[in-house]
Structure formats: C-alpha cells, structure tokens
Design a protein around this motif. Structure first.
Motif, mmCIF file in Angstrom:
data_model
loop_
_atom_site.group_PDB
_atom_site.id
_atom_site.type_symbol
_atom_site.label_atom_id
_atom_site.label_comp_id
_atom_site.label_asym_id
_atom_site.label_seq_id
_atom_site.Cartn_x
_atom_site.Cartn_y
_atom_site.Cartn_z
ATOM 1 N N ASN A 108 13.656 15.788 11.056
ATOM 2 C CA ASN A 108 13.050 16.796 10.186
ATOM 3 C C ASN A 108 13.570 16.661 8.758
ATOM 4 O OD1 ASN A 108 11.510 17.944 12.217
ATOM 5 N ND2 ASN A 108 13.027 19.511 12.720
ATOM 6 N N VAL A 109 14.866 16.374 8.644
ATOM 7 C CA VAL A 109 15.455 16.168 7.322
ATOM 8 C C VAL A 109 15.009 14.822 6.748
ATOM 9 C CG1 VAL A 109 17.613 15.960 6.016
ATOM 10 C CG2 VAL A 109 17.449 17.602 7.906
ATOM 11 N N LYS A 123 24.838 18.013 9.073
ATOM 12 C CA LYS A 123 25.222 19.389 9.384
ATOM 13 C C LYS A 123 24.366 19.966 10.503
ATOM 14 C CE LYS A 123 26.407 20.061 4.513
ATOM 15 N NZ LYS A 123 26.039 20.789 3.271
ATOM 16 N N ARG A 124 23.055 19.787 10.397
ATOM 17 C CA ARG A 124 22.156 20.338 11.424
ATOM 18 C C ARG A 124 22.374 19.657 12.766
ATOM 19 N NH1 ARG A 124 16.051 20.948 9.036
ATOM 20 N NH2 ARG A 124 16.536 21.856 6.990
ATOM 21 N N GLU A 149 32.948 14.357 13.635
ATOM 22 C CA GLU A 149 33.159 13.948 12.250
ATOM 23 C C GLU A 149 33.061 15.146 11.314
ATOM 24 O OE1 GLU A 149 31.832 10.765 8.839
ATOM 25 O OE2 GLU A 149 30.552 10.969 10.591
ATOM 26 N N GLU A 150 32.215 16.115 11.671
ATOM 27 C CA GLU A 150 32.055 17.279 10.823
ATOM 28 C C GLU A 150 32.995 18.420 11.228
ATOM 29 O OE1 GLU A 150 30.333 16.414 8.369
ATOM 30 O OE2 GLU A 150 29.610 14.626 9.402
ATOM 31 N N ASN A 151 33.914 18.133 12.183
ATOM 32 C CA ASN A 151 34.837 19.177 12.661
ATOM 33 C C ASN A 151 36.141 18.496 13.073
ATOM 34 O OD1 ASN A 151 35.843 21.592 13.732
ATOM 35 N ND2 ASN A 151 35.062 21.113 15.766
ATOM 36 N N LYS A 152 36.779 17.819 12.104
ATOM 37 C CA LYS A 152 37.862 16.900 12.426
ATOM 38 C C LYS A 152 39.254 17.405 12.036
ATOM 39 C CE LYS A 152 36.629 14.535 8.158
ATOM 40 N NZ LYS A 152 35.867 13.412 7.638
ATOM 41 N N THR A 153 39.379 18.668 11.741
ATOM 42 C CA THR A 153 40.642 19.182 11.217
ATOM 43 C C THR A 153 41.515 19.858 12.263
ATOM 44 O OG1 THR A 153 39.516 21.222 10.558
ATOM 45 C CG2 THR A 153 39.684 19.499 8.896
ATOM 46 N N ILE A 154 41.186 19.720 13.535
ATOM 47 C CA ILE A 154 42.000 20.327 14.592
ATOM 48 C C ILE A 154 43.350 19.611 14.650
ATOM 49 C CG2 ILE A 154 42.129 20.878 17.050
ATOM 50 C CD1 ILE A 154 39.036 20.632 17.082
ATOM 51 N N ALA A 155 44.430 20.361 14.622
ATOM 52 C CA ALA A 155 45.777 19.781 14.573
ATOM 53 C C ALA A 155 46.092 19.007 15.847
ATOM 54 C CB ALA A 155 46.805 20.892 14.361
ATOM 55 N N PRO A 177 27.445 13.218 14.731
ATOM 56 C CA PRO A 177 26.065 13.708 14.761
ATOM 57 C C PRO A 177 25.082 12.808 14.025
ATOM 58 C CG PRO A 177 27.391 15.006 13.248
ATOM 59 C CD PRO A 177 28.341 14.127 13.997
ATOM 60 N N LEU A 178 25.588 12.046 13.049
ATOM 61 C CA LEU A 178 24.729 11.093 12.340
ATOM 62 C C LEU A 178 25.574 9.896 11.937
ATOM 63 C CD1 LEU A 178 22.130 10.135 11.058
ATOM 64 C CD2 LEU A 178 22.565 11.643 9.110
ATOM 65 N N ASP A 179 25.576 8.889 12.773
ATOM 66 C CA ASP A 179 26.312 7.654 12.497
ATOM 67 C C ASP A 179 25.386 6.724 11.717
ATOM 68 O OD1 ASP A 179 28.279 5.702 12.540
ATOM 69 O OD2 ASP A 179 27.570 4.864 14.432
ATOM 70 N N GLY A 180 25.855 6.284 10.559
ATOM 71 C CA GLY A 180 25.008 5.451 9.715
ATOM 72 C C GLY A 180 24.298 6.272 8.652
ATOM 73 N N THR A 181 25.045 7.201 8.051
ATOM 74 C CA THR A 181 24.418 8.034 7.023
ATOM 75 C C THR A 181 23.899 7.186 5.867
ATOM 76 O OG1 THR A 181 25.890 9.869 7.611
ATOM 77 C CG2 THR A 181 24.741 10.030 5.513
ATOM 78 N N LYS A 182 24.608 6.091 5.549
ATOM 79 C CA LYS A 182 24.128 5.209 4.478
ATOM 80 C C LYS A 182 22.766 4.614 4.830
ATOM 81 C CE LYS A 182 28.566 3.914 2.434
ATOM 82 N NZ LYS A 182 29.491 2.808 2.104
#
Length: 265
Positions: free
Chosen positions: A21-22, A43-44, A63-69, A84-89
């Motif tokens: 969709n994006v 993000k979606r 990747e969008e939630n990687k700050t867990i200690a 969620p999206l590998d290959g953003t480039k």
C-alpha cells in the motif's frame, strides 16, 4: 511449532499488504541514526507483525524495536526476530527486491523461518527441526493457509557440478566480497557467474538452487539473517560465521553479525 509457523506466515502476508500500500503511494523517506532509510512501510509492517506475534506470548526482537536491554533478553530461551522490511534501499528504488523476515529462535538457533516477497507474492517458509522448506506462489496477500499448503513446492539446493553462481548484494558489495569472488575465479576450473540480488532473497536463491555461494563481508544485523538462515538450514545449507567457523547465533548481547558465508558445497 506448526501453530507458530502459521501465525508467522499470516503476519508476513499482512505486513506485505501494508508494505505494498505504501509502495504504490508517493511515500516519504527518512534517515535513521546510521543513515539507513526508513519509510512508513517499515513502521506499518512492524505494527502488523507485532500484533500477530503478540498472541504467541513469545518476546520479539525487531529492527524497529531493538532497544531491549540484554540483561532482559539473555533470560529468554526463545524469541522472534523480525525485519518488517528487509531491503529498504530496494524498496525506495522500487525494484521489488525487498522482503518480510520472521524467524523463531530457540537457545540462539533458528527453528522456524518465513520470508515473504510482497512484490511477487512469493512465500518461503521452513521448519528447521523437521528439515522442511517450501515455497508457495500466492494470488493475494490474504491467501488462506489451506491454499498456501496446496500450492507449496519443496525447494532444495542445486547439484550442478560445472559452474558456481556467487550471489552478492544489490546495494552492499564490499571490497572484501569482490576480492573473494576474484579468488574463486582464480582457484576454480568451473564456470563462475555473479548474481546480484537485494535483501534476504540471496538466502532463498541458494536454498532453491538458483545460486551456490553467498559471501557476506559487510555488516548485517540479526534480523537481516535469522529467517534466511532458517530457510537455508532446513534445506541442508549452512550459514557459517567467518569468525567462529560455526553457524551464526542469535539473541546475542551485540545484535551485529560477524561476516559469514552461505554455501551449498
């Protein structure tokens, strides 16, 4: 395990639908702290995947939630690792070579892997313990599990003896990778062919027999490789760390991978 795999498959397709969709819109591109691109699709897709995986009760590294200690993560015996999206480039370039990656990890090792290609609606999925890996070509992002199973094809590595197809990154070919390719060319009597591909599709190419070696002498994170490693290991292909000469491990204190090589030989 089967229920978890089904949930991961549904999550990947839902994320794929959001991503497309994006993709089909006039989207904006942000830059993260490391200067890598970030879009609304990342993000979606992440939100959709998390909403599905939450029902398993298994914690998630994304990747969008990687700050867990690590003090918390090191207690986990199992976790999901998600990109969620590998290959953003590749997404930004609009060449279709991007994927949704979901892997289930037990004690540092990939047990389940799902890679979905939203642009082509191709789905790769594997159960490492059973040594089962399949590919299904879907008609839509809402294809029911029963139809996915009907469409499944067993995939396996190539047994070709006369040539070596080396797959490299579409956007991240390092000098070390190029040197590795030149070394193979000098040492082998076989025909050498270079294949360029984006995202975790490189793992899929080897698992399904369309390539033979994937050397990675450039940085990757655990979410870049976990699902691909599951796909390859279920197909009998090893993903070996150059540093340890052992398979890559997951949920480490440092989520950065060592350099590695994927090979059917």
């Amino acid at each position: 395990m089967k229920e978890n795999l089904n949930i991961a498959i549904l999550a990947s397709m839902e994320a794929g639908s959001e991503i497309m969709n994006v993709y089909d819109s006039d989207f904006m591109v942000e830059l993260k702290d490391d200067n890598s691109p970030l879009t609304e699709a990342d993000k979606r897709g992440n939100e959709k995947i998390i909403s599905y995986l939450r029902q398993t009760g298994i914690p998630v590294i994304s990747e969008e939630n990687k700050t867990i200690a690590y003090t918390e993560r090191k207690k986990w015996t199992e976790c999901w690792i998600v990109d969620p999206l590998d290959g953003t480039k590749e997404f930004v370039k609009r060449n279709g070579e991007f994927t949704v990656n979901i892997a289930l990890i037990e004690n540092g090792k990939p047990m389940l892997g799902v890679i979905y290609v939203p642009f082509t609606k191709e789905l790769y999925y594997a159960d490492v313990k059973k040594g089962e890996v399949f590919k299904s070509k879907l008609n839509s992002h809402t294809t029911p599990i029963s139809e996915i199973i009907e469409k499944k094809e067993i995939i396996s590595p190539s047994s070709e003896l006369n040539k070596i197809r080396i797959v490299g990154s579409r956007s991240h070919m390092s000098k070390e990778t190029l040197d590795f390719v030149e070394k193979i060319k000098k040492e082998s009597q076989k025909e050498i062919k270079i294949v360029s591909k984006g995202s975790s599709l490189k793992f899929c190419l080897i698992a399904e027999g369309a390539a033979d070696i994937y050397p990675r002498f450039a940085p990757t994170m655990e979410w870049d490789t976990a699902a691909g490693q599951a796909i390859c290991e279920a197909a009998g292909v090893k993903v070996i760390s150059i540093e340890t000469n052992e398979p890559l491990l997951y949920n480490k204190e440092n989520l950065l991978n060592s350099w590695f090589k994927v090979s059917r030989f």
